[in-house]
Enzyme design. Structure first.
Site, PDB file in Angstrom:
ATOM      1  N   LYS A   1       0.854  -1.190   0.000  1.00  0.00           N
ATOM      2  CA  LYS A   1       0.000   0.000   0.000  1.00  0.00           C
ATOM      3  C   LYS A   1       0.891   1.241   0.000  1.00  0.00           C
ATOM      4  CE  LYS A   1      -4.388   1.239   2.115  1.00  0.00           C
ATOM      5  NZ  LYS A   1      -5.499   0.691   2.882  1.00  0.00           N
TER       6      LYS A   1
ATOM      7  N   GLU B   1     -19.684  -6.308   9.487  1.00  0.00           N
ATOM      8  CA  GLU B   1     -20.701  -5.589  10.260  1.00  0.00           C
ATOM      9  C   GLU B   1     -21.770  -6.527  10.806  1.00  0.00           C
ATOM     10  OE1 GLU B   1     -19.497  -4.612   7.322  1.00  0.00           O
ATOM     11  OE2 GLU B   1     -18.576  -2.663   7.748  1.00  0.00           O
TER      12      GLU B   1
ATOM     13  N   ARG C   1     -25.855  -3.083   6.158  1.00  0.00           N
ATOM     14  CA  ARG C   1     -25.520  -4.463   5.828  1.00  0.00           C
ATOM     15  C   ARG C   1     -25.947  -5.427   6.929  1.00  0.00           C
ATOM     16  NH1 ARG C   1     -19.970  -5.893   2.860  1.00  0.00           N
ATOM     17  NH2 ARG C   1     -21.112  -4.918   1.187  1.00  0.00           N
TER      18      ARG C   1
END
Ligand SMILES: Cc1ncc(C[n+]2csc(CCOP(=O)(O)OP(=O)(O)O)c2C)c(N)n1
Length: 640
Positions: free
Chosen positions: A285, A371, A399
């Protein structure tokens, strides 16, 4: 003697078809130019940087090898797709990223045929790519479905649901696992350990050996590549049992920045007769930009910045962000209350749970991008006598709606929902807006729904939620900084279902929920200036409604306006239903609702979004004046 600088290549690559005209040995230069262009663009717009930098080579290789847009390339989350946008016809608009009327910070179907699927919420890419693959199979079309999914996104259940179901797609489905060993925060859980073991297992095989091992599974093409050279296969290993058990051919890990490896391996994958195939690509990253590589968060999301120094534009300072007020308040409360726990789904700093975790690491849980699990885990904790706070953005809690209903509300378990990013969110746009939580929560029996008008109220609500054991309780607050009121030394226990009068008047009543209170107050001043005596109430609760207060105001005022930063079906709907059911509307009371419009609002400057939504003071004033002009049959009377 100095070398003559190479002729720039990026200028000749508007679309992937241009890219495919280049020689393989030109791709390195192209990738370098693409990276520089991306850094320059994000320097001027702000946005997601680290993830895109990590996939520059992968972007080039995928478009070089696969036949996009016929092959459907789905970028999970889509925040890493800026390099993809630059080489798919959008370079001229790349400096409009995330601005009003400009390119979205995620992939978006309406933007380009190279964005076959809109993303932003994570872990959807394998399901979507599978859908493309199967549709093509059924229709006899040649294209593949290709999902590029991060190791963070791979922690969500949905990715496994899709993989578990993928075998039918055969070689039409390719999953690229982009493993940079980072989510927004460092990755958590068993999967990240598993991937790390695969990467560091040391079982590196030469391509000849690999080809022999794979010969039965992935016929001919690997032999072809094996003849070229072994070099690019360094780092390519057998393994990935987990993925193999789920029906994938696992290829990897391979170095995602080495185009000499990436291109031939992807060619093999493209030409393989069998599948589905998962390619495990290891990337870094922030790759290729020192300030990002060195930053702890690898510059996941940045403000505008100076490209030379990497220094980001400082935000104006001022009042604390709501998320931090929540995190710090909860950390303080937990000092004397050992039952308090905090849960985040991969957003420790975004939710302020990092503040709690510093003070109480044993009671802070980052569950990864999960979640649904976060909510049911909290329900289990609550059922066992703990006081769990599930800190989840409004948009991501969507969600877990069934878990909220089935595992929490039906069982009346005291899970505390700390809902951040409620309402409009500016540059992130409609995928991240927290528009629906009042609606989807206040409709549930047993649920308490609060919204603070400012950061001091957030302190009170955090405390009130901690102390409330009678059932589930939620409080929702916006993105950004508070309004600058002093934070209370000692939090106040609010009476459940009771609002407060902030300003007493006579003719007009403004019923506000949440931080639009400031605009309601401005509107009240403007109305007073026109001689219209105005009451402003901060209802604090969307559920239970303060029916006593509301009825009193309805009996004593001519126009009642509800104001909330949420979609239709929220506070306004509850107030109207109550007024109608109790007959309060029968006598010609004028009720109006100010709420988010029934559209998905595009990304823009927050002030403009509020204007578009009609949630600023002048809109409230207009609504009142218009209501006053309506006669009892609903016809607007001419202006006096
Ligand atoms: C359902 C959902 N929860 C949370 C987020 C917030 N979020 C955006 S990117 C991200 C991390 C993704 O990590 P990874 O997939 O590894 O991609 P990387 O940024 O490392 O390339 C998270 C948690 C989200 N987009 N969707």
């Amino acid at each position: 003697m100095s070398e003559t600088p190479a002729t720039p290549l990026l200028d000749s690559v508007e679309y992937p078809s241009d890219l495919r005209k280049l020689r393989p040995d030109q791709l390195r230069q192209l990738a370098d130019e693409l990276r520089a262009e991306m850094i320059s663009a994000v320097g001027s717009t702000g946005g997601h940087l680290g993830s895109g930098l990590g996939v520059v080579e992968l972007t080039v290789a995928l478009h070089y090898v696969f036949n996009t847009p016929e092959d459907r390339l789905v970028w999970d989350v889509g925040h890493q797709a800026y390099p993809h946008k630059i080489i798919t016809g959008r370079r001229s608009r790349i400096r409009t990223l995330r601005q009003g009327g400009g390119l979205s910070g995620f992939t978006k179907r309406s933007e380009s045929e190279y964005d076959p699927f809109g993303t932003a919420h994570s872990s959807t890419s394998i399901s979507a790519a599978l859908g493309f693959a199967i549709a093509n199979k059924l229709n006899g079309n040649p294209g593949k479905g290709i999902a590029v999914i991060g190791d963070g996104a791979m922690s969500a259940g949905m990715a496994y649901e899709a993989m578990n179901n993928a075998e039918a797609a055969g070689n039409r489905l390719v999953v690229i696992l982009n493993d940079n060993d980072m989510s927004i925060a460092p990755p958590v859980g068993g999967l990240s350990g598993y991937l790390a073991r695969l990467v560091s297992s040391g079982q590196f095989l030469g391509l000849r050996e690999l080809a022999r091992k794979f010969a039965r599974k992935l016929p001919a093409p690997l032999h072809k590549a094996a003849r070229k050279t072994d070099e690019y296969a360094r780092g390519m290993a057998m393994g990935g049992t987990l993925f193999e058990e789920l029906g994938f051919y696992y290829v990897g890990p391979i170095d995602g920045h080495d185009l000499h490896q990436l291109v031939p391996v992807l060619e093999n994958v493209r030409d393989a007769a069998e599948g589905p195939i998962l390619v495990h690509v290891v990337t870094q990253k922030g790759k290729g930009y020192a300030p990002a590589e060195q930053a702890a968060d690898k510059y996941h999301g940045v403000q505008k910045f100076d490209v030379i120094t990497g220094e980001q534009k400082k935000s104006a300072g001022g009042p604390p962000a709501y998320q931090n007020v929540f995190g710090e308040t909860l950390a303080k409360l937990a000092e004397s209350d050992k039952r308090i726990c905090a849960i985040t789904a991969a957003m420790p700093s975004g939710t302020g749970v990092d503040k709690f975790a510093q003070a109480h690491p044993e009671r802070a849980f980052d569950v990864g991008i999960a979640e649904q699990h976060a909510v049911t885990f909290a329900a289990g904790l609550a059922a066992q006598g703990m006081r769990p706070f599930a800190a989840i953005y409004s948009t991501f809690l969507q969600r877990a709606f069934d878990q909220v209903v089935h595992d929490v509300a039906i069982q009346n378990l005291p899970v505390r929902f700390a809902i951040d990013r409620a309402g409009l969110v500016g540059a992130d746009g409609c995928t991240h807006a927290g528009s629906f939580d009042i609606t989807y929560l206040a409709t549930l029996p047993n649920m308490v729904v609060m919204s603070p008008a400012d950061e001091a109220e957030l302190v009170h609500m955090t405390y009130t939620a901690a102390e409330y054991d009678a059932g589930p309780i939620a409080f929702r607050y916006p993105r950004g900084n508070g309004v600058g009121v002093p934070l209370p030394e000692t939090p106040e226990l609010l009476e459940i279902g009771k609002g407060r009068i902030v300003k007493q008047g006579g003719k007009i009543a403004l019923l506000s929920l949440g931080t639009r209170l400031a605009e309601a107050m401005k509107a009240a001043d403007a109305l007073e200036a026109k001689g219209l005596s105005t009451t402003v109430a901060d209802l604090r609760f969307a559920k239970p409604l303060d029916t006593e207060l509301i009825e009193k105001l309805m009996r004593t005022h001519e126009v009642v306006v509800t104001i909330e930063e949420g979609a239709i079906g929220g506070l306004g709907a509850h107030v109207l239903t109550h007024a109608s059911d109790t007959g309060l509307t029968d006598a010609g009371l004028k009720i109006r609702t100010k709420r988010l419009p029934d559209i998905f609002q595009d990304h823009d400057d927050p002030a403009k979004q509020y204007d578009e939504a009609g949630l600023n003071a002048p809109h409230i004033v207009d609504t009142v004046l218009k209501a006053l002009r309506h006669n009892s049959t609903g016809v607007e009377e001419a202006r006096a």
